[in-house]
Scaffold this active site. Sequence first.
Site: not given
Ligand code: ZN
Length: 176
Positions: A49, A54, A96-97, A138-139, A142
């Site tokens: 995701g 991000q 998380c990226l 989660h996404e 953001h």
């Molecule tokens: Zn994340």
Amino acid sequence: MAILPIAKIGNPVLRKIANPVPLEVINTPAFQQFIDDMFETMYENDGIGLAAPQVSRSEQLVVMGCDGDSGFPETVLINPKIVFYGPDQVEMWEGCLSVDGLRGKVTRPSSVRVQTLDRDGKALDFEVTGLYGVCIQHEMDHLLGKVFLDRMDGMSTLTQLQEFESYWKEESATVI
Ligand code: ZN
């Protein structure tokens, strides 16, 4: 197609409330290209995701996709809203990226109902559970300027990736 640079924790863009995408923008070639670039960036980084903040664009856009038994189809969320949280809770390891090398346990509602636009601007209304539902939460965090660290009950499960592989991977059927 292009791989976009990923904003890491500490970058103020990750702490902003993202702006809604204007409807007239969705079907433009530039925005459709951006969606494709988001997918390419997500897959290049082995993510499941990715939210637009991000990649340093404070817009309400999320791309997701995950192969495998517990996976889910490629999904695009534009201006999404969670309109219902199921009563049951599920605990999963999250990473998380934008937070390199760390994982931690997060407890979230196990099912959510989402109202969103898809990549063509069509309205969708659906309910998801399991990894799909956790990943959506989660996404969408953001888009609110939140990361999974904010959702942990405490820091006691915060784990570096190498230690996660040694000690915790076995017990976790799914990791996002
Ligand atoms: Zn994340």
